[in-house]
Design an enzyme around this catalytic site. Structure first.
Site, PDB file in Angstrom:
ATOM      1  N   GLY A 143       0.767  -1.233   0.000  1.00  0.00           N
ATOM      2  CA  GLY A 143       0.000   0.000   0.000  1.00  0.00           C
ATOM      3  C   GLY A 143       0.802   1.289   0.000  1.00  0.00           C
TER       4      GLY A 143
ATOM      5  CB  CYS B  94      10.173  -2.487   0.377  1.00  0.00           C
ATOM      6  SG  CYS B  94       9.075  -2.463  -1.054  1.00  0.00           S
ATOM      7  CG  LEU B  95       5.502   0.423   3.743  1.00  0.00           C
ATOM      8  CD1 LEU B  95       4.929   1.493   2.824  1.00  0.00           C
ATOM      9  CD2 LEU B  95       4.370  -0.435   4.305  1.00  0.00           C
TER      10      LEU B  95
ATOM     11  CD  GLU C  31      13.889  -9.379   1.373  1.00  0.00           C
ATOM     12  OE1 GLU C  31      12.762  -9.298   0.858  1.00  0.00           O
ATOM     13  OE2 GLU C  31      14.619  -8.390   1.546  1.00  0.00           O
TER      14      GLU C  31
ATOM     15  CG  HIS D  45      12.384  -6.839  -1.429  1.00  0.00           C
ATOM     16  ND1 HIS D  45      11.735  -7.050  -0.231  1.00  0.00           N
ATOM     17  CD2 HIS D  45      11.555  -6.076  -2.177  1.00  0.00           C
ATOM     18  CE1 HIS D  45      10.560  -6.452  -0.253  1.00  0.00           C
ATOM     19  NE2 HIS D  45      10.426  -5.852  -1.429  1.00  0.00           N
TER      20      HIS D  45
END
Length: 361
Positions: free
Chosen positions: A221, A246-247, A333, A331
């Site tokens: 979102g 990220c977020l 990971e 990311h």
């Protein structure tokens, strides 16, 4: 069982349904990864979205017990060119159809995913519905245009209570905005003593756990829909080392006074080149985001841009000039994707060690 894929712009596709027979509505996005569909489907960052996979054959190696990024998938639906009915792999435990049936997620195959992706690239992400062949397209299109997508995706996927993942190393509080298990795995691999906390934890809640560092996870979102997290990050800046993904990266930017904006169709895939501005090196990265930090807004903050996306020049990394804190949009990971940037977890732990050493002097 035939199904329809209907877009808010009036486009209708007819295909073959698999998984759940229910209808679903969501934001349609596309992912360009050639492998890793199980990790994609179980990534909580896809909450509220119907994912189109551009690679034409999906499900050929089945579903296994090890490649999940969450226990309960949050994806609204899946669109593919072809869904393999008989997977073949030594780890496979069930087919894509059986998995989607068990999780009550609808899918549709036999769609021209190339055409659909070109529509999204031209007009941006669209609301869409997967429904039965008998539904009236006119009625569904009207419903889609009147539908407002939910803004509480982070609340839906975040843990409701704090829980530990013990280790004997540094204590890291991991704020779960829709955490991929890969992040927890990398911290566990480095023997961190991890405590996972809900998205709405306060700075005081987190500091009461005596962390050596705090990690801000990925999630779904619009970052502006999580104002409580912005306040929490403000309360942590300068008091404990921070690493955001990220977020978490976007929320960190907002907390530091920068702005975020929605992208036309976002970055979703496992082959996005990102340049480290300090070293000049390029890493191939896994990405999944529909929002970005506005570059101009960063100039009014105490942040510096550390990484840029080579495909479109958007910001992929930030660091604070005054306190120990850095973030990346991609990311490290991976899962799925290359592990070029995996060393960022070691950088975070080195930052923690340095801060503890300076504090002891």
């Amino acid at each position: 069982m035939k199904k329809q894929l209907i877009l808010e712009d009036g486009t209708v596709f007819i295909g073959k349904g698999f998984g759940s027979s229910k209808s679903t509505i969501g934001e349609i996005v596309f992912n360009t990864g050639m492998t890793g569909y199980q990790e994609i489907l179980s990534d909580p960052s896809y909450c509220g979205q119907i994912v189109t996979l551009t690679y034409p054959l999906v499900g050929n190696y089945g579903i296994n017990r090890d490649d999940f990024e969450s226990i309960h998938p949050a994806v609204q639906g899946l669109i593919v060119k072809e869904a393999a009915e008989y997977p073949s792999n030594w780890r496979s435990e069930q087919s894509l159809h059986d998995f989607f049936t068990a999780k009550d997620i609808p899918g549709i195959a036999g769609i021209d995913t190339r055409k659909l992706t070109k529509i999204i690239r031209k007009y941006g992400t669209l609301r869409g519905a997967i429904c039965s062949e008998g539904e009236s397209p006119e009625v569904i299109i009207e419903k889609l245009r009147a539908t407002k997508l939910r803004k509480d995706q982070v609340k839906q996927v975040s843990t409701k209570t704090a829980y530990p993942s013990p280790g004997r190393g540094f204590r890291v509080v991991l704020v779960d905005f829709g955490m991929k298990h890969g992040i927890l795995r990398e911290l566990n691999h480095r023997n961190c003593d991890v405590i996972v906390v809900p998205f709405n934890s306060t700075a005081e809640d987190i500091l009461s756990l005596s962390p050596d560092g705090v990690m801000l996870s990925n999630g779904p979102g619009d970052p502006k829909d999580v104002p409580e997290a912005v306040g929490m990050i403000k309360g942590l800046l300068g008091r404990v080392p921070l690493f955001g993904i990220c977020l978490g990266h976007q929320l960190f930017a907002l907390a530091c006074g920068a702005n975020t904006e929605k992208m036309k169709f976002g970055h979703r895939g496992s082959n996005h080149p990102v340049k480290d501005l300090q070293t000049g090196k390029v890493a191939i990265t896994s990405q999944n985001h529909g929002y970005t930090v506005d570059e101009e807004s960063v100039s009014f903050t105490r942040l510096k841009v550390t990484h840029l996306a080579l495909n479109d020049g958007t910001i992929e990394g930030l660091a604070h000039l005054d306190v120990p804190a850095f973030t990346v949009q991609y990311h490290p990971e991976a899962s799925p994707g290359p592990e070029d940037a995996n060393g960022l977890f070691d950088k975070f732990l080195s930052m923690i060690e340095s801060e503890k050493r300076e504090g002891a002097v």
